[in-house]
Write an enzyme that holds these catalytic residues in place. Structure first.
Site, short mmCIF file in Angstrom:
data_model
loop_
_atom_site.label_atom_id
_atom_site.label_comp_id
_atom_site.label_asym_id
_atom_site.label_seq_id
_atom_site.Cartn_x
_atom_site.Cartn_y
_atom_site.Cartn_z
N HIS A 85 -0.98 0.01 1.69
CA HIS A 85 -0.38 0.97 2.61
C HIS A 85 -1.55 1.50 3.43
O HIS A 85 -2.43 2.19 2.89
CB HIS A 85 0.33 2.09 1.85
CG HIS A 85 1.58 1.61 1.15
ND1 HIS A 85 1.97 2.06 -0.08
CD2 HIS A 85 2.50 0.69 1.54
CE1 HIS A 85 3.11 1.44 -0.42
NE2 HIS A 85 3.43 0.60 0.55
N GLU A 88 -3.06 4.95 3.14
CA GLU A 88 -3.51 5.44 1.83
C GLU A 88 -4.93 4.94 1.66
O GLU A 88 -5.18 3.81 1.25
CB GLU A 88 -2.53 4.97 0.74
CG GLU A 88 -1.14 5.56 1.02
CD GLU A 88 -0.02 5.01 0.14
OE1 GLU A 88 -0.30 4.38 -0.89
OE2 GLU A 88 1.15 5.23 0.50
N HIS A 192 -3.25 3.29 -4.40
CA HIS A 192 -2.38 3.99 -3.44
C HIS A 192 -2.75 5.47 -3.41
O HIS A 192 -3.64 5.91 -4.15
CB HIS A 192 -0.91 3.85 -3.88
CG HIS A 192 -0.39 2.45 -3.76
ND1 HIS A 192 0.44 2.06 -2.75
CD2 HIS A 192 -0.61 1.35 -4.52
CE1 HIS A 192 0.71 0.76 -2.88
NE2 HIS A 192 0.09 0.31 -3.95
N GLU A 274 -2.15 5.63 -8.25
CA GLU A 274 -2.01 6.66 -7.21
C GLU A 274 -3.15 7.63 -7.45
O GLU A 274 -3.18 8.32 -8.47
CB GLU A 274 -0.66 7.37 -7.34
CG GLU A 274 0.56 6.46 -7.29
CD GLU A 274 1.01 6.15 -5.86
OE1 GLU A 274 0.39 6.69 -4.91
OE2 GLU A 274 1.96 5.38 -5.70
#
Ligand SMILES: *[C@@H]1O[C@H](CO)[C@@H](O)[C@H](O)[C@H]1NC(C)=O
Ligand SMILES: *[C@@H]1O[C@H](CO)[C@@H](O)[C@H](O)[C@H]1NC(C)=O
Ligand SMILES: [Zn+2]
Length: 315
Positions: A85, A88, A192, A274
């Site tokens: 992404h 990110e 991410h 994350e």
């Protein structure tokens, strides 16, 4: 200064190589940094491109290992992927700092020396360089730059074992699929932002995977070495995780995700990391993110040596 003295100074210059700064690096800077590392540490590094993005940017992979150019019997293949992404952005810089850490500690730190000697570590700092170029710092929540140039979410773009994925396979996805087929990866993680948690398969089924214990162990190996993540409540609005880990589908279902694809079709465990509440935080926070993740990124690579024999097997 006399000519002789300036010659001595010029001779010393190559030794005064600057360490990597804590800031975001655009595509041309990233490429220059990787080429520079490769030229300074040719014996233990290898730089290759697995393909190009829609806008023609190379998807660079940097290898660190004692035998960097090809697979060697007995040495497992490991990978980290960041920035799929494009907005990110923290993982992209974490991987650059990890490269520097491995290279500068090889032969001076026993743990790092052993890891580099016994593992072939592949690092793809950006799977979505076009998205990164379209996003900007201090944008914590928007989707600007999340997708590839054709507007597809690369983490919804892989073949899915539970549901047919009709989206056309994008060049970046195709490149990663070819890469996964060409190397015998056994362990992986993808970075991410937008939360703080280590998530594990399945992403698109509530069925408990046959290797659930292994997946949970690996996710927790990452989270327990990152105190912010392990505390499970570091991002506003998130309090439902325990020990900084979650099953992917229990959190929310993802069709066409990369981690299920690695695990189900390629017998390579991949977890999703994350690592920042804000997707593209201020550059002044990068040093802190590196400090918070540097033990985890090393500990997680070490797990490739625990000898996994997975039960998953789908042809
Ligand atoms: C990348 O950043 C450098 C340094 O700020 C700048 O000179 C260069 O123009 C940038 N390149 C692109 C393609 O944006
Ligand atoms: C060597 O590297 C390991 C792994 O990053 C680290 O935990 C350890 O503290 C380092 N040892 C020294 C003496 O710096
Ligand atoms: Zn993401």
């Amino acid at each position: 200064m006399t000519a002789a003295v300036s010659l001595i100074w010029l001779g010393l210059l190559p030794l005064l190589v600057q360490s990597l700064d804590f800031t975001y690096h655009n595509s041309s800077q990233l490429e220059a940094i990787l080429k520079d590392f490769n030229s300074r540490y040719p014996a233990i590094t290898y730089l290759y491109s697995i393909g190009k993005s829609v806008e023609g940017r190379d998807l660079w992979v940097f290898v660190v290992g004692k035998y960097p150019t090809k697979h060697t019997v007995g040495i497992p293949e490991f990978k980290y992927v960041a920035n799929m992404h494009g907005n990110e952005a923290v993982g992209r810089e974490i991987l650059l700092h990890l490269i520097e850490y491995l290279l500068t500690n090889y032969q001076s730190n026993a743990t790092v020396t052993q890891l580099v000697t016994n593992t072939r570590i592949h690092l793809l700092p950006s799977m979505n360089p076009d998205g990164f170029a379209a996003s900007s710092p201090n944008d914590c929540d928007s989707v600007n730059g999340r997708f590839n140039k054709n507007g597809y979410d690369l983490n919804r773009n892989f073949p899915d074992a539970f549901e047919e994925n009709k989206d056309p396979v994008q060049p970046e996805t195709q490149a990663v699929m070819g890469w996964i087929k060409s190397e015998t990866f056994v362990l992986s993680a993808n970075f991410h932002g937008g939360a703080m948690v280590a998530s594990y398969s399945y992403d698109n089924s509530y069925t408990v995977p046959p290797d659930n214990d292994v997946l949970m162990y690996l996710a927790q190996k990452y989270s327990e070495n990152n105190l912010q993540m392990y505390s499970s409540n570091s991002c506003p609005g998130f309090s439902g995780f325990t020990n900084g880990i979650t099953n992917g589908a229990v959190w929310y279902k993802v069709k066409g995700g990369m981690q299920d694809y690695n695990y189900i079709y390629n017998q390579c465990v991949e977890i999703t990391l994350e690592v920042s509440c804000c997707k593209y935080p201020d550059p002044s926070t990068l040093q802190g993110f590196w400090n918070d993740n540097k033990v985890s990124v090393i500990e997680y690579i070490k797990q490739v040596h625990m000898g996994m024999c997975l039960d998953i097997f789908i042809q």
